[in-house]
Structures are given as C-alpha cells and as structure tokens.
Write an enzyme that holds these catalytic residues in place. Structure first.
Site, PDB file in Angstrom:
ATOM      1  N   SER A   1       0.844  -1.198   0.000  1.00 39.65           N
ATOM      2  CA  SER A   1       0.000   0.000   0.000  1.00 39.65           C
ATOM      3  C   SER A   1       0.880   1.248   0.000  1.00 39.65           C
ATOM      4  CB  SER A   1      -0.875   0.001   1.262  1.00 39.65           C
ATOM      5  OG  SER A   1      -0.046   0.039   2.409  1.00 39.65           O
ATOM      6  N   ASN A   2       2.201   1.026   0.074  1.00 35.69           N
ATOM      7  CA  ASN A   2       3.122   2.128   0.349  1.00 35.69           C
ATOM      8  C   ASN A   2       3.902   2.527  -0.917  1.00 35.69           C
ATOM      9  OD1 ASN A   2       5.488   3.527   1.191  1.00 35.69           O
ATOM     10  ND2 ASN A   2       5.221   2.718   3.263  1.00 35.69           N
TER      11      ASN A   2
ATOM     12  N   LYS B   1       7.791   2.664  -0.582  1.00 34.19           N
ATOM     13  CA  LYS B   1       8.450   1.352  -0.639  1.00 34.19           C
ATOM     14  C   LYS B   1       8.570   0.930  -2.103  1.00 34.19           C
ATOM     15  CE  LYS B   1       6.842  -1.150   3.498  1.00 34.19           C
ATOM     16  NZ  LYS B   1       6.165  -2.402   3.919  1.00 34.19           N
TER      17      LYS B   1
ATOM     18  N   GLU C   1      -2.335  -8.441   8.364  1.00 33.78           N
ATOM     19  CA  GLU C   1      -1.005  -8.455   8.991  1.00 33.78           C
ATOM     20  C   GLU C   1      -1.191  -8.997  10.401  1.00 33.78           C
ATOM     21  OE1 GLU C   1       1.598  -5.110   8.622  1.00 33.78           O
ATOM     22  OE2 GLU C   1       1.193  -4.887   6.484  1.00 33.78           O
TER      23      GLU C   1
ATOM     24  N   ASP D   1       7.549  -6.710   4.866  1.00 32.65           N
ATOM     25  CA  ASP D   1       7.150  -6.142   6.148  1.00 32.65           C
ATOM     26  C   ASP D   1       8.407  -5.594   6.811  1.00 32.65           C
ATOM     27  OD1 ASP D   1       5.092  -5.507   7.956  1.00 32.65           O
ATOM     28  OD2 ASP D   1       5.676  -7.151   9.266  1.00 32.65           O
TER      29      ASP D   1
ATOM     30  N   PHE E   1       9.672   8.563   3.915  1.00 32.42           N
ATOM     31  CA  PHE E   1       8.392   8.368   4.609  1.00 32.42           C
ATOM     32  C   PHE E   1       8.656   7.895   6.033  1.00 32.42           C
ATOM     33  CE2 PHE E   1       8.036   3.672   4.781  1.00 32.42           C
ATOM     34  CZ  PHE E   1       9.072   3.313   3.940  1.00 32.42           C
ATOM     35  N   GLY E   2       7.578   7.746   6.779  1.00 36.97           N
ATOM     36  CA  GLY E   2       7.641   7.148   8.115  1.00 36.97           C
ATOM     37  C   GLY E   2       8.714   7.751   9.007  1.00 36.97           C
ATOM     38  N   TYR E   3       9.550   6.879   9.544  1.00 33.72           N
ATOM     39  CA  TYR E   3      10.574   7.302  10.509  1.00 33.72           C
ATOM     40  C   TYR E   3      11.842   7.855   9.839  1.00 33.72           C
ATOM     41  CZ  TYR E   3       7.591   4.549  13.637  1.00 33.72           C
ATOM     42  OH  TYR E   3       6.519   4.060  14.348  1.00 33.72           O
TER      43      TYR E   3
ATOM     44  N   LYS F   1      19.520   6.398   0.096  1.00 36.13           N
ATOM     45  CA  LYS F   1      18.909   5.596   1.165  1.00 36.13           C
ATOM     46  C   LYS F   1      19.061   4.105   0.856  1.00 36.13           C
ATOM     47  CE  LYS F   1      14.587   4.462   3.472  1.00 36.13           C
ATOM     48  NZ  LYS F   1      13.129   4.613   3.546  1.00 36.13           N
TER      49      LYS F   1
HETATM   50  P1  ITT Z   1       2.678  -2.357   3.262  1.00 41.30           P
HETATM   51  O1  ITT Z   1       1.370  -2.119   2.586  1.00 41.30           O
HETATM   52  O2  ITT Z   1       3.775  -2.775   2.333  1.00 41.30           O
HETATM   53  O3  ITT Z   1       2.574  -3.261   4.488  1.00 41.30           O
HETATM   54  P2  ITT Z   1       3.123  -0.238   5.198  1.00 41.30           P
HETATM   55  O4  ITT Z   1       3.395   1.225   5.042  1.00 41.30           O
HETATM   56  O5  ITT Z   1       1.835  -0.657   5.844  1.00 41.30           O
HETATM   57  O6  ITT Z   1       3.203  -0.896   3.754  1.00 41.30           O
HETATM   58  P3  ITT Z   1       4.603  -1.930   7.076  1.00 41.30           P
HETATM   59  O7  ITT Z   1       3.346  -2.673   7.413  1.00 41.30           O
HETATM   60  O8  ITT Z   1       5.810  -2.727   6.656  1.00 41.30           O
HETATM   61  O9  ITT Z   1       4.375  -0.840   5.918  1.00 41.30           O
HETATM   62  O10 ITT Z   1       4.895  -1.017   8.329  1.00 41.30           O
HETATM   63  C1  ITT Z   1       6.123  -0.600   8.611  1.00 41.30           C
HETATM   64  C2  ITT Z   1       6.076   0.785   9.194  1.00 41.30           C
HETATM   65  O11 ITT Z   1       7.417   1.016   9.648  1.00 41.30           O
HETATM   66  C3  ITT Z   1       5.788   1.855   8.141  1.00 41.30           C
HETATM   67  O12 ITT Z   1       4.462   2.298   8.167  1.00 41.30           O
HETATM   68  C4  ITT Z   1       6.762   2.974   8.525  1.00 41.30           C
HETATM   69  O13 ITT Z   1       6.135   3.798   9.473  1.00 41.30           O
HETATM   70  C5  ITT Z   1       7.903   2.234   9.167  1.00 41.30           C
HETATM   71  N1  ITT Z   1       8.984   1.990   8.188  1.00 41.30           N
HETATM   72  C6  ITT Z   1       9.310   0.829   7.557  1.00 41.30           C
HETATM   73  N2  ITT Z   1      10.319   1.000   6.707  1.00 41.30           N
HETATM   74  C7  ITT Z   1      10.644   2.307   6.783  1.00 41.30           C
HETATM   75  C8  ITT Z   1      11.595   3.106   6.126  1.00 41.30           C
HETATM   76  O14 ITT Z   1      12.390   2.634   5.183  1.00 41.30           O
HETATM   77  N3  ITT Z   1      11.645   4.404   6.449  1.00 41.30           N
HETATM   78  C9  ITT Z   1      10.832   4.924   7.381  1.00 41.30           C
HETATM   79  N4  ITT Z   1       9.901   4.243   8.048  1.00 41.30           N
HETATM   80  C10 ITT Z   1       9.790   2.938   7.738  1.00 41.30           C
END
Ligand code: ITT
Length: 183
Positions: free
Chosen positions: A10-11, A14, A38, A66, A140-142, A163
């Site tokens: 969904s990301n 990624k 999940e 994941d 994104f994210g962290y 990255k």
């Molecule tokens: P999927 O649909 O692929 O599952 P997701 O965004 O829900 O995508 P995850 O379930 O793997 O991703 O959750 C991992 C979380 O950890 C994600 O939402 C981020 O907040 C964090 N994360 C994982 N990889 C990261 C990265 O490379 N940089 C920053 N944050 C990351």
C-alpha cells in the site's frame, strides 16, 4: 516485452525504492494493493509468510515486504507495532519518549517474501541511531529521525538512491535481485 513482477504494497515510497533496484534488471515492477491481514506476531517473517499464504491463490508470482524500527533503549519498541505507532504518536512522539535518553541505538529491519510457486525469504537490516530532532522531508515514516551507521544525515535527508545504499529495504532488495538474476 519485459517480465512483470508484482509488488503487493500500500506504500508508494516502498514501491519507489524497489523500482530503483529492480527495473535496471529489465523487469517491469507493478504495484498492487489488494490488502492482506497483517497478523500480530513478534516476527516480521511470520507476518510475511502469512501474507503469502493469504495471497498465493490470487496471484501467480508476487512479493510483499514487512518492516519495522527497533529502538534498543525502548526494549525494541515500536518493532512490529511500527505502523500503528507511526500513525498515532509519530516521529514527534518518539523524539519526546527519548528526550533524556543518551543511548539512541536503533535498527531497521525488512523482510521480503517472494512467491513463485514456493515462498522465498530475503532479509535486510540497517543499524543506526535516533536523531535528537526531525531532519529532512524525503522518504516516509521514521526516515526524518533515523541516522544510519557511518552517516550524519537522516534517511529523510537522502535521495532514494542514497537511502537504498544503506537501508534495510535496500539490502533485502539486493539479495532478492541477486536471486532474480540467478534463476
Ligand atoms: P505495506 O502495505 O507494504 O505493508 P506499510 O506502510 O503498511 O506498507 P509496514 O506494514 O511494513 O508498511 O509497516 C512498517 C512501518 O514502519 C511503516 O508504516 C513505517 O512507518 C515504518 N517503516 C518501515 N520502513 C521504513 C523506512 O524505510 N523508512 C521509514 N519508516 C519505515
């Protein structure tokens, strides 16, 4: 015509990171987001294997991934709860939680599961530390609070290519790509 590979995620970030490493091999990467449960587990690999079992009747060949951030002084929090924690307390919350903590070691982990009739697992890990403040607006994210070992910049201050050189996902993708080359 180039061979298509489906990345179930969904990301879009990624997906972009995967595209940079997989398309140069001559594959066409397709993003699909059918959703999958999940499961609550303390193992990323278990989550991935369950996802594959759930999706294997719907797609012939695909991969999913994941990932999570594990902070040492917080006893590996947020770990398998990374997504939930990011959408609730976010980076501000993590910085606040760590306000008076000197030991800032952390590790990002990623597990890729590829299915082509059987499941194959590829893993990547990136050691680093949590920054004192948020920096950068890439990724994104962290990303704005994670500094990989040997760097001063956060992932948030890096391009996707940069990255990928350090990241957990970049490493897992590289071993996946190795496998695709050797098939
Ligand atoms: P999927 O649909 O692929 O599952 P997701 O965004 O829900 O995508 P995850 O379930 O793997 O991703 O959750 C991992 C979380 O950890 C994600 O939402 C981020 O907040 C964090 N994360 C994982 N990889 C990261 C990265 O490379 N940089 C920053 N944050 C990351």
């Amino acid at each position: 015509m180039s061979e298509e590979i489906v990345f179930i995620t969904s990301n879009k970030n990624k997906f972009k990171e995967a595209e940079k490493l997989i398309t140069p091999l001559g594959f066409k990467l397709i993003q699909k987001n059918p959703g999958y449960p999940e499961i609550q587990s303390d193992s990323l690999e278990e989550v991935v294997r369950y996802g594959i079992e759930y999706l294997r009747d719907k797609f012939d060949t695909f991969f999913l991934e994941d990932s999570g951030l594990f902070i040492k002084s917080l006893k590996n929090f947020p770990g398998v709860f990374s997504k939930f924690v990011f959408t609730t307390i976010g980076n501000e919350g993590i910085i606040k939680l760590m306000e008076n903590i000197k030991m800032r070691d952390a590790v990002f982990r990623a597990v890729i599961g590829y299915y082509d009739g059987e499941a194959k697992i590829f893993k990547g890990e990136c050691k680093g530390r949590i920054s004192e403040e948020m920096r950068g607006d890439h990724g994104f994210g962290y990303d704005p609070i994670f500094i990989p070992q040997g760097c001063e910049k956060t992932f948030g201050e890096m391009t996707t290519e940069e990255k990928n050189q350090y990241s957990h996902r970049g490493k897992a993708l590289k071993s996946f790509v190795q496998y695709l080359k050797q098939r």
